[in-house]
Design a protein around this motif. Structure first.
Motif, PDB file in Angstrom:
ATOM      1  N   ASN A 171       0.785  -1.152   0.019  1.00 41.21           N
ATOM      2  CA  ASN A 171       0.031  -0.005   0.063  1.00 41.21           C
ATOM      3  C   ASN A 171       0.868   1.181   0.050  1.00 41.21           C
ATOM      4  OD1 ASN A 171      -2.140   1.678   0.083  1.00 41.21           O
ATOM      5  ND2 ASN A 171      -2.405   1.382   2.410  1.00 41.21           N
ATOM      6  N   LEU A 172       1.641   1.449  -1.191  1.00 42.62           N
ATOM      7  CA  LEU A 172       2.587   2.454  -1.304  1.00 42.62           C
ATOM      8  C   LEU A 172       2.057   3.574  -2.252  1.00 42.62           C
ATOM      9  CD1 LEU A 172       5.973   0.537  -1.166  1.00 42.62           C
ATOM     10  CD2 LEU A 172       5.050   1.774   0.786  1.00 42.62           C
ATOM     11  N   PRO A 173       2.408   4.947  -2.143  1.00 45.84           N
ATOM     12  CA  PRO A 173       1.967   5.867  -3.214  1.00 45.84           C
ATOM     13  C   PRO A 173       3.128   5.566  -4.428  1.00 45.84           C
ATOM     14  CG  PRO A 173       3.298   6.859  -1.503  1.00 45.84           C
ATOM     15  CD  PRO A 173       2.940   5.400  -1.127  1.00 45.84           C
ATOM     16  N   PRO A 174       2.629   5.769  -5.557  1.00 46.16           N
ATOM     17  CA  PRO A 174       3.557   5.745  -6.809  1.00 46.16           C
ATOM     18  C   PRO A 174       4.442   6.739  -6.764  1.00 46.16           C
ATOM     19  CG  PRO A 174       1.499   6.805  -7.373  1.00 46.16           C
ATOM     20  CD  PRO A 174       1.373   6.082  -6.190  1.00 46.16           C
ATOM     21  N   ILE A 175       5.643   6.696  -7.295  1.00 46.89           N
ATOM     22  CA  ILE A 175       6.808   7.625  -7.309  1.00 46.89           C
ATOM     23  C   ILE A 175       6.409   9.133  -7.260  1.00 46.89           C
ATOM     24  CG2 ILE A 175       9.108   8.269  -8.277  1.00 46.89           C
ATOM     25  CD1 ILE A 175       9.631   5.289  -8.866  1.00 46.89           C
ATOM     26  N   ASP A 176       5.461   9.379  -8.400  1.00 46.54           N
ATOM     27  CA  ASP A 176       5.178  10.601  -8.787  1.00 46.54           C
ATOM     28  C   ASP A 176       4.312  11.240  -7.575  1.00 46.54           C
ATOM     29  OD1 ASP A 176       2.899   9.293  -9.119  1.00 46.54           O
ATOM     30  OD2 ASP A 176       2.875   9.950 -11.371  1.00 46.54           O
ATOM     31  N   GLU A 177       4.126  10.536  -6.504  1.00 46.10           N
ATOM     32  CA  GLU A 177       3.306  11.336  -5.450  1.00 46.10           C
ATOM     33  C   GLU A 177       4.047  11.412  -4.358  1.00 46.10           C
ATOM     34  OE1 GLU A 177      -0.426   9.074  -4.763  1.00 46.10           O
ATOM     35  OE2 GLU A 177      -1.175   9.237  -6.993  1.00 46.10           O
ATOM     36  N   LEU A 178       5.217  11.102  -4.183  1.00 39.93           N
ATOM     37  CA  LEU A 178       6.110  11.304  -3.090  1.00 39.93           C
ATOM     38  C   LEU A 178       6.807  12.650  -3.404  1.00 39.93           C
ATOM     39  CD1 LEU A 178       8.576   7.856  -3.218  1.00 39.93           C
ATOM     40  CD2 LEU A 178       6.616   8.471  -1.770  1.00 39.93           C
ATOM     41  N   ASN A 179       7.158  13.165  -2.331  1.00 37.18           N
ATOM     42  CA  ASN A 179       7.739  14.379  -2.167  1.00 37.18           C
ATOM     43  C   ASN A 179       9.123  14.562  -1.785  1.00 37.18           C
ATOM     44  OD1 ASN A 179       7.633  17.295  -2.216  1.00 37.18           O
ATOM     45  ND2 ASN A 179       6.488  17.508  -0.398  1.00 37.18           N
ATOM     46  N   PRO A 180      10.116  14.101  -2.710  1.00 36.45           N
ATOM     47  CA  PRO A 180      11.645  14.309  -2.073  1.00 36.45           C
ATOM     48  C   PRO A 180      12.123  15.782  -1.996  1.00 36.45           C
ATOM     49  CG  PRO A 180      11.546  13.493  -4.211  1.00 36.45           C
ATOM     50  CD  PRO A 180       9.957  13.574  -3.819  1.00 36.45           C
ATOM     51  N   PRO A 181      13.194  15.972  -1.498  1.00 39.11           N
ATOM     52  CA  PRO A 181      13.489  17.297  -1.369  1.00 39.11           C
ATOM     53  C   PRO A 181      13.979  17.821  -2.613  1.00 39.11           C
ATOM     54  CG  PRO A 181      15.237  15.656  -0.382  1.00 39.11           C
ATOM     55  CD  PRO A 181      14.004  15.001  -0.391  1.00 39.11           C
ATOM     56  N   SER A 182      13.909  18.990  -3.141  1.00 36.55           N
ATOM     57  CA  SER A 182      14.522  19.469  -4.097  1.00 36.55           C
ATOM     58  C   SER A 182      15.824  20.068  -3.939  1.00 36.55           C
ATOM     59  CB  SER A 182      13.535  20.495  -4.607  1.00 36.55           C
ATOM     60  OG  SER A 182      13.306  21.476  -3.747  1.00 36.55           O
ATOM     61  N   GLY A 183      16.706  20.219  -4.991  1.00 36.65           N
ATOM     62  CA  GLY A 183      18.073  20.816  -4.914  1.00 36.65           C
ATOM     63  C   GLY A 183      19.073  19.781  -4.458  1.00 36.65           C
ATOM     64  N   LEU A 184      18.929  18.515  -4.170  1.00 33.45           N
ATOM     65  CA  LEU A 184      19.679  17.670  -3.670  1.00 33.45           C
ATOM     66  C   LEU A 184      20.386  16.798  -4.673  1.00 33.45           C
ATOM     67  CD1 LEU A 184      20.993  16.370  -1.221  1.00 33.45           C
ATOM     68  CD2 LEU A 184      19.033  14.712  -1.321  1.00 33.45           C
ATOM     69  N   ASP A 185      21.715  16.910  -4.660  1.00 33.70           N
ATOM     70  CA  ASP A 185      22.501  16.039  -5.888  1.00 33.70           C
ATOM     71  C   ASP A 185      22.693  14.818  -5.227  1.00 33.70           C
ATOM     72  OD1 ASP A 185      24.191  15.039  -7.311  1.00 33.70           O
ATOM     73  OD2 ASP A 185      25.620  16.508  -7.426  1.00 33.70           O
ATOM     74  N   LEU A 186      22.192  13.749  -5.618  1.00 39.60           N
ATOM     75  CA  LEU A 186      22.073  12.159  -4.844  1.00 39.60           C
ATOM     76  C   LEU A 186      23.437  11.810  -4.991  1.00 39.60           C
ATOM     77  CD1 LEU A 186      18.743  10.685  -6.048  1.00 39.60           C
ATOM     78  CD2 LEU A 186      19.241  11.776  -3.940  1.00 39.60           C
ATOM     79  N   SER A 187      24.518  12.242  -5.903  1.00 42.89           N
ATOM     80  CA  SER A 187      25.819  11.756  -6.015  1.00 42.89           C
ATOM     81  C   SER A 187      26.457  12.050  -4.948  1.00 42.89           C
ATOM     82  CB  SER A 187      26.267  12.183  -7.396  1.00 42.89           C
ATOM     83  OG  SER A 187      26.420  13.586  -7.284  1.00 42.89           O
ATOM     84  N   GLU A 188      26.340  13.322  -4.075  1.00 46.02           N
ATOM     85  CA  GLU A 188      26.957  13.321  -2.754  1.00 46.02           C
ATOM     86  C   GLU A 188      26.565  12.863  -1.492  1.00 46.02           C
ATOM     87  OE1 GLU A 188      26.909  17.671  -2.312  1.00 46.02           O
ATOM     88  OE2 GLU A 188      26.720  18.245  -4.368  1.00 46.02           O
ATOM     89  N   LEU A 189      25.415  11.717  -1.719  1.00 42.54           N
ATOM     90  CA  LEU A 189      25.151  11.104  -0.567  1.00 42.54           C
ATOM     91  C   LEU A 189      26.321   9.955  -0.244  1.00 42.54           C
ATOM     92  CD1 LEU A 189      21.441  10.775  -0.978  1.00 42.54           C
ATOM     93  CD2 LEU A 189      22.708  12.582   0.392  1.00 42.54           C
ATOM     94  N   SER A 190      27.029   9.798  -1.114  1.00 42.12           N
ATOM     95  CA  SER A 190      28.040   8.549  -1.068  1.00 42.12           C
ATOM     96  C   SER A 190      29.187   9.054  -0.219  1.00 42.12           C
ATOM     97  CB  SER A 190      28.446   8.083  -2.316  1.00 42.12           C
ATOM     98  OG  SER A 190      29.177   9.194  -3.080  1.00 42.12           O
ATOM     99  N   ASN A 191      29.257  10.552  -0.143  1.00 45.03           N
ATOM    100  CA  ASN A 191      30.335  11.058   0.877  1.00 45.03           C
ATOM    101  C   ASN A 191      29.832  10.933   2.378  1.00 45.03           C
ATOM    102  OD1 ASN A 191      32.649  11.905   2.006  1.00 45.03           O
ATOM    103  ND2 ASN A 191      32.236  14.240   1.234  1.00 45.03           N
ATOM    104  N   LEU A 192      30.013   9.779   2.994  1.00 41.79           N
ATOM    105  CA  LEU A 192      29.369   9.549   4.385  1.00 41.79           C
ATOM    106  C   LEU A 192      30.336   9.999   5.567  1.00 41.79           C
ATOM    107  CD1 LEU A 192      27.804   6.033   4.024  1.00 41.79           C
ATOM    108  CD2 LEU A 192      26.902   8.322   3.837  1.00 41.79           C
ATOM    109  N   GLN A 193      31.663  10.291   5.158  1.00 46.22           N
ATOM    110  CA  GLN A 193      32.530  10.572   6.285  1.00 46.22           C
ATOM    111  C   GLN A 193      32.393  11.634   6.960  1.00 46.22           C
ATOM    112  OE1 GLN A 193      34.830   7.995   7.209  1.00 46.22           O
ATOM    113  NE2 GLN A 193      34.875   9.305   8.982  1.00 46.22           N
ATOM    114  N   PRO A 194      32.094  13.011   6.508  1.00 45.27           N
ATOM    115  CA  PRO A 194      31.694  14.013   7.414  1.00 45.27           C
ATOM    116  C   PRO A 194      30.403  13.855   8.292  1.00 45.27           C
ATOM    117  CG  PRO A 194      32.218  14.617   5.044  1.00 45.27           C
ATOM    118  CD  PRO A 194      32.176  13.150   5.068  1.00 45.27           C
TER     119      PRO A 194
END
Length: 378
Positions: A343-366
């Motif tokens: 019972n999940l909404p489709p992707i287009d009904e989710l509301n993720p944050p705007s302006g976030l570069d997902l490629s930067e999420l791999s830098n976890l050390q900081p």
């Protein structure tokens, strides 16, 4: 053409997929904690569970079937940052679908594989890089080690989940699982900031890479000072630590805690084991608590078989593969024609944050340094 493209043949292979997934999970039972070198974590989930719990019964295939895709013929080496017990059965089934095709996967953490391809240079044996996250895909592309994808492949996925160098194949949303005996959907805050004052008992798995990526998103979106304040507030609120995110969801369903922070598919795994479990999914809106990330694939620039590699990536977006991700890993399919399980909404009904570069999420050390600095036990 040596392809076994009859419908009954694929149905036999679907049974094979389910069986080998269960065997793979059972063979790995007892292993816990982070896996894939910290890039992808899971808790050796037993896929041989009650199917009706997540609504899989009676589900029909949608999208482009493998029988309508270009034949695969030849040999490929796939560097996979996705864990073998999650995607190994799918790769094996694609192998089995064609008489003259052989894919050889090599499993390791996504970040390690990016470094490996870079260090191997033009002599890398890798034809396809299959990553658990967009950060590693972006890192390989930024290093100039990927080939552009054909437009007809790219267009199989919405533009926000691809570039001209890599493509998402399945996705996961950050979510807030909650106990339905204690709360209703309307009780759950839609802002991650509000959970520092949540009146119930919370749980999380701060040692998990996905949790650390969520905190990294907060740090990137709101700054280190605001993230430090949130971390201190959530600790002051008495949040409980668990070894992994499935354990968080199990504790919620058992009434041990009231809510928590996890990827969405762990909730579905609990429901798959018990359709009446007291757990449901809530989402925050437009903040770090609602980040949506993708696993995906790219063609390595040094491959000797670029067309075959690209067509293998195409097969990861086939109706059968997308259905596999929905049914077996409980991820969001990337094909708009394939619905998620539960019972999940489709992707287009989710509301993720705007302006976030997902490629930067791999830098976890900081983020790890910050979490440890405020006294969080990782």
């Amino acid at each position: 053409m040596n392809r076994n493209d009859d419908t009954n043949g694929w149905r036999d292979r679907r049974s094979f997929l389910a069986g080998t997934a269960a065997l793979g999970a059972a063979g790995l039972a007892g292993c816990t904690g982070l896996f894939g070198g910290g890039d992808e974590e899971d808790d050796q989930y037993n896929y041989e569970l009650e199917q009706i719990g997540s609504g899989r019964e009676g589900r029909e295939l949608s999208g482009v079937p493998m029988s309508e895709m270009p034949d695969l013929e030849g040999e490929l080496t796939i560097y996979s940052g996705r864990n073998e017990f999650l995607v190994g059965p799918l790769i094996e089934a694609i192998n089995d679908f064609y008489d003259d095709f052989e894919a050889t996967p090599r499993y390791q953490g996504s970040t390690d594989l990016v470094n490996k391809i870079r260090n191997e240079g033009s002599g890398s044996p890798a034809d396809v890089f299959y990553s658990v996250n967009s950060g590693s895909l972006g890192a390989l592309a930024d290093a100039g080690r990927t080939r552009s994808l054909a437009s007809d492949v790219a267009e199989m996925v919405p533009p926000e989940f691809r570039t001209d160098q890599w493509i998402g194949t399945s996705g996961r949303a950050r979510s807030v699982p909650y106990n339905t005996d204690a709360y209703s959907a309307s009780d759950m805050p839609t802002s991650i900031d509000a959970y520092t004052d949540f009146d119930g008992q919370l749980g999380w798995a701060p040692g998990y890479g996905s949790c650390q990526a969520f905190v990294t998103a907060m740090r990137l979106l709101e700054g280190e000072s605001a993230t430090r304040e949130w971390l201190e507030g959530i600790q002051s609120n008495g949040i409980q630590r668990y070894p992994n995110e499935l354990a968080v969801c199990e504790a919620i369903a058992d009434g041990e805690i009231d809510a928590g922070f996890t990827n969405h598919y762990y909730i579905q795994r609990v429901l798959d084991g018990s359709s009446n479990a007291s757990i449901a999914t809530a989402f925050t809106q437009g903040d770090a608590g609602s980040v949506f990330n993708v696993a995906g694939a790219a063609v390595v620039d040094s491959t000797d078989s670029p067309d075959l590699a690209q067509n293998f990536v195409r097969h990861l977006l086939s109706a059968q593969a997308q259905d596999y991700f929905a049914r077996q890993t409980f991820e969001y399919p990337m094909s708009p024609e394939v619905d998620p399980i539960g019972n999940l909404p489709p992707i287009d009904e989710l509301n993720p944050p705007s302006g976030l570069d997902l490629s930067e999420l791999s830098n976890l050390q900081p983020t790890v340094d910050l979490m440890r600095d405020v006294g969080i036990n990782l």
